[in-house]
Design a protein around this motif. Structure first.
Motif, PDB file in Angstrom:
ATOM      1  N   ALA A   1       0.833  -1.207   0.000  1.00 49.37           N
ATOM      2  CA  ALA A   1       0.000   0.000   0.000  1.00 49.37           C
ATOM      3  C   ALA A   1       0.863   1.251   0.000  1.00 49.37           C
ATOM      4  O   ALA A   1       0.552   2.231  -0.681  1.00 49.37           O
ATOM      5  CB  ALA A   1      -0.933  -0.015   1.213  1.00 49.37           C
ATOM      6  N   LEU A   2       1.939   1.230   0.750  1.00 51.26           N
ATOM      7  CA  LEU A   2       2.846   2.376   0.795  1.00 51.26           C
ATOM      8  C   LEU A   2       3.464   2.625  -0.571  1.00 51.26           C
ATOM      9  O   LEU A   2       3.498   3.754  -1.052  1.00 51.26           O
ATOM     10  CB  LEU A   2       3.933   2.132   1.845  1.00 51.26           C
ATOM     11  N   ARG A   3       3.916   1.576  -1.218  1.00 48.11           N
ATOM     12  CA  ARG A   3       4.497   1.722  -2.562  1.00 48.11           C
ATOM     13  C   ARG A   3       3.457   2.232  -3.555  1.00 48.11           C
ATOM     14  O   ARG A   3       3.750   3.097  -4.383  1.00 48.11           O
ATOM     15  CB  ARG A   3       5.075   0.390  -3.029  1.00 48.11           C
ATOM     16  N   ALA A   4       2.246   1.680  -3.511  1.00 44.79           N
ATOM     17  CA  ALA A   4       1.193   2.102  -4.438  1.00 44.79           C
ATOM     18  C   ALA A   4       0.837   3.573  -4.231  1.00 44.79           C
ATOM     19  O   ALA A   4       0.657   4.310  -5.198  1.00 44.79           O
ATOM     20  CB  ALA A   4      -0.039   1.223  -4.256  1.00 44.79           C
ATOM     21  N   ALA A   5       0.753   4.003  -2.976  1.00 45.79           N
ATOM     22  CA  ALA A   5       0.441   5.403  -2.684  1.00 45.79           C
ATOM     23  C   ALA A   5       1.562   6.310  -3.180  1.00 45.79           C
ATOM     24  O   ALA A   5       1.302   7.368  -3.769  1.00 45.79           O
ATOM     25  CB  ALA A   5       0.226   5.602  -1.183  1.00 45.79           C
ATOM     26  N   ARG A   6       2.798   5.908  -2.957  1.00 46.94           N
ATOM     27  CA  ARG A   6       3.937   6.699  -3.430  1.00 46.94           C
ATOM     28  C   ARG A   6       3.916   6.800  -4.949  1.00 46.94           C
ATOM     29  O   ARG A   6       4.078   7.875  -5.519  1.00 46.94           O
ATOM     30  CB  ARG A   6       5.248   6.066  -2.958  1.00 46.94           C
ATOM     31  N   ASP A   7       3.678   5.662  -5.629  1.00 48.75           N
ATOM     32  CA  ASP A   7       3.644   5.664  -7.086  1.00 48.75           C
ATOM     33  C   ASP A   7       2.517   6.542  -7.620  1.00 48.75           C
ATOM     34  O   ASP A   7       2.699   7.271  -8.600  1.00 48.75           O
ATOM     35  CB  ASP A   7       3.498   4.237  -7.620  1.00 48.75           C
ATOM     36  N   ALA A   8       1.345   6.495  -6.973  1.00 47.22           N
ATOM     37  CA  ALA A   8       0.214   7.308  -7.413  1.00 47.22           C
ATOM     38  C   ALA A   8       0.524   8.797  -7.269  1.00 47.22           C
ATOM     39  O   ALA A   8       0.196   9.596  -8.148  1.00 47.22           O
ATOM     40  CB  ALA A   8      -1.038   6.947  -6.619  1.00 47.22           C
ATOM     41  N   ARG A   9       1.166   9.169  -6.164  1.00 51.50           N
ATOM     42  CA  ARG A   9       1.531  10.581  -5.982  1.00 51.50           C
ATOM     43  C   ARG A   9       2.562  11.019  -7.020  1.00 51.50           C
ATOM     44  O   ARG A   9       2.483  12.126  -7.549  1.00 51.50           O
ATOM     45  CB  ARG A   9       2.045  10.821  -4.570  1.00 51.50           C
ATOM     46  N   GLU A  10       3.528  10.150  -7.320  1.00 46.78           N
ATOM     47  CA  GLU A  10       4.537  10.504  -8.315  1.00 46.78           C
ATOM     48  C   GLU A  10       3.915  10.642  -9.700  1.00 46.78           C
ATOM     49  O   GLU A  10       4.260  11.556 -10.441  1.00 46.78           O
ATOM     50  CB  GLU A  10       5.656   9.470  -8.311  1.00 46.78           C
ATOM     51  N   GLU A  11       2.967   9.744 -10.040  1.00 46.56           N
ATOM     52  CA  GLU A  11       2.294   9.846 -11.331  1.00 46.56           C
ATOM     53  C   GLU A  11       1.470  11.123 -11.423  1.00 46.56           C
ATOM     54  O   GLU A  11       1.457  11.787 -12.459  1.00 46.56           O
ATOM     55  CB  GLU A  11       1.403   8.627 -11.555  1.00 46.56           C
ATOM     56  N   ALA A  12       0.785  11.474 -10.342  1.00 46.68           N
ATOM     57  CA  ALA A  12      -0.004  12.705 -10.321  1.00 46.68           C
ATOM     58  C   ALA A  12       0.898  13.922 -10.472  1.00 46.68           C
ATOM     59  O   ALA A  12       0.561  14.864 -11.205  1.00 46.68           O
ATOM     60  CB  ALA A  12      -0.816  12.802  -9.021  1.00 46.68           C
ATOM     61  N   ARG A  13       2.055  13.917  -9.815  1.00 54.02           N
ATOM     62  CA  ARG A  13       2.992  15.033  -9.937  1.00 54.02           C
ATOM     63  C   ARG A  13       3.536  15.128 -11.349  1.00 54.02           C
ATOM     64  O   ARG A  13       3.628  16.215 -11.920  1.00 54.02           O
ATOM     65  CB  ARG A  13       4.140  14.849  -8.945  1.00 54.02           C
ATOM     66  N   GLU A  14       3.871  13.996 -11.973  1.00 52.46           N
ATOM     67  CA  GLU A  14       4.367  14.004 -13.347  1.00 52.46           C
ATOM     68  C   GLU A  14       3.308  14.524 -14.305  1.00 52.46           C
ATOM     69  O   GLU A  14       3.618  15.299 -15.221  1.00 52.46           O
ATOM     70  CB  GLU A  14       4.826  12.589 -13.747  1.00 52.46           C
ATOM     71  N   ALA A  15       2.050  14.111 -14.110  1.00 52.37           N
ATOM     72  CA  ALA A  15       0.971  14.588 -14.969  1.00 52.37           C
ATOM     73  C   ALA A  15       0.779  16.088 -14.812  1.00 52.37           C
ATOM     74  O   ALA A  15       0.570  16.807 -15.794  1.00 52.37           O
ATOM     75  CB  ALA A  15      -0.324  13.840 -14.641  1.00 52.37           C
ATOM     76  N   ARG A  16       0.844  16.553 -13.567  1.00 49.93           N
ATOM     77  CA  ARG A  16       0.694  17.989 -13.304  1.00 49.93           C
ATOM     78  C   ARG A  16       1.845  18.763 -13.929  1.00 49.93           C
ATOM     79  O   ARG A  16       1.645  19.815 -14.554  1.00 49.93           O
ATOM     80  CB  ARG A  16       0.654  18.221 -11.789  1.00 49.93           C
ATOM     81  N   ASP A  17       3.060  18.249 -13.816  1.00 49.06           N
ATOM     82  CA  ASP A  17       4.229  18.911 -14.410  1.00 49.06           C
ATOM     83  C   ASP A  17       4.155  18.932 -15.931  1.00 49.06           C
ATOM     84  O   ASP A  17       4.574  19.887 -16.564  1.00 49.06           O
ATOM     85  CB  ASP A  17       5.519  18.231 -13.962  1.00 49.06           C
ATOM     86  N   ALA A  18       3.601  17.854 -16.512  1.00 48.89           N
ATOM     87  CA  ALA A  18       3.479  17.794 -17.970  1.00 48.89           C
ATOM     88  C   ALA A  18       2.493  18.825 -18.501  1.00 48.89           C
ATOM     89  O   ALA A  18       2.656  19.344 -19.602  1.00 48.89           O
ATOM     90  CB  ALA A  18       3.054  16.384 -18.394  1.00 48.89           C
ATOM     91  N   ARG A  19       1.453  19.119 -17.709  1.00 48.79           N
ATOM     92  CA  ARG A  19       0.470  20.120 -18.114  1.00 48.79           C
ATOM     93  C   ARG A  19       0.996  21.531 -17.983  1.00 48.79           C
ATOM     94  O   ARG A  19       0.538  22.438 -18.635  1.00 48.79           O
ATOM     95  CB  ARG A  19      -0.799  19.986 -17.282  1.00 48.79           C
ATOM     96  N   ALA A  20       1.972  21.727 -17.120  1.00 46.02           N
ATOM     97  CA  ALA A  20       2.491  23.084 -16.845  1.00 46.02           C
ATOM     98  C   ALA A  20       3.398  23.595 -17.917  1.00 46.02           C
ATOM     99  O   ALA A  20       3.805  23.107 -18.827  1.00 46.02           O
ATOM    100  CB  ALA A  20       3.239  23.094 -15.520  1.00 46.02           C
TER     101      ALA A  20
END
Length: 130
Positions: free
Chosen positions: A111-130
């Motif tokens: 669960a910890l790994r999945a949560a970390r991965d989800a946050r990293e994916e969300a940050r990458e998506a947000r950075d890609a939009r910027a």
């Protein structure tokens, strides 16, 4: 992930300080007692620890140390770790080999790994939009 937050509680309030001492040995963690009296129905007693992982992987390392903590306790003490994304409770149920429940620890780490991965994916998506 550069930081993670969790609340760590123990089923026996008398074990809170030993748990705090145990977690403070984990590199990259800041640990403090919280006043969760209203939620637990207690008056004025700290009954949980607020944990801030300031280094990558520190929260995972902390969770992996909990079976060792539980092995040193007398009686049926359990430890619960809560983050925004998951909650896991570790019990000192002994197998024939004498170890704590490994299935719960493995689930917490997944669960910890999945949560970390989800946050990293969300940050990458947000950075890609910027």
């Amino acid at each position: 992930m550069s930081a993670g937050r969790a609340e760590v509680s123990v089923s026996d309030p008398g074990e809170l300080r030993p748990l705090r001492k145990h977690l403070r040995r984990v590199p990259g963690l800041e640990v403090e007692e919280t006043d969760a009296a209203a939620a637990a129905g207690r008056t004025g007693a700290a009954c949980a620890l607020r944990v801030l992982a300031v280094g990558r992987g520190a929260l995972g390392r902390a969770v992996r140390t909990l079976p060792a903590f539980l092995r040193t306790r007398r009686g049926a003490v359990s430890v619960t770790v809560r983050t925004l994304d998951w909650t896991v409770t570790l019990h000192p149920e002994r197998s024939t080999a004498g170890g704590p429940t490994v299935t719960e620890l493995a689930a917490a780490l997944r669960a910890l790994r999945a949560a970390r991965d989800a946050r990293e994916e969300a940050r990458e998506a947000r950075d890609a939009r910027a």
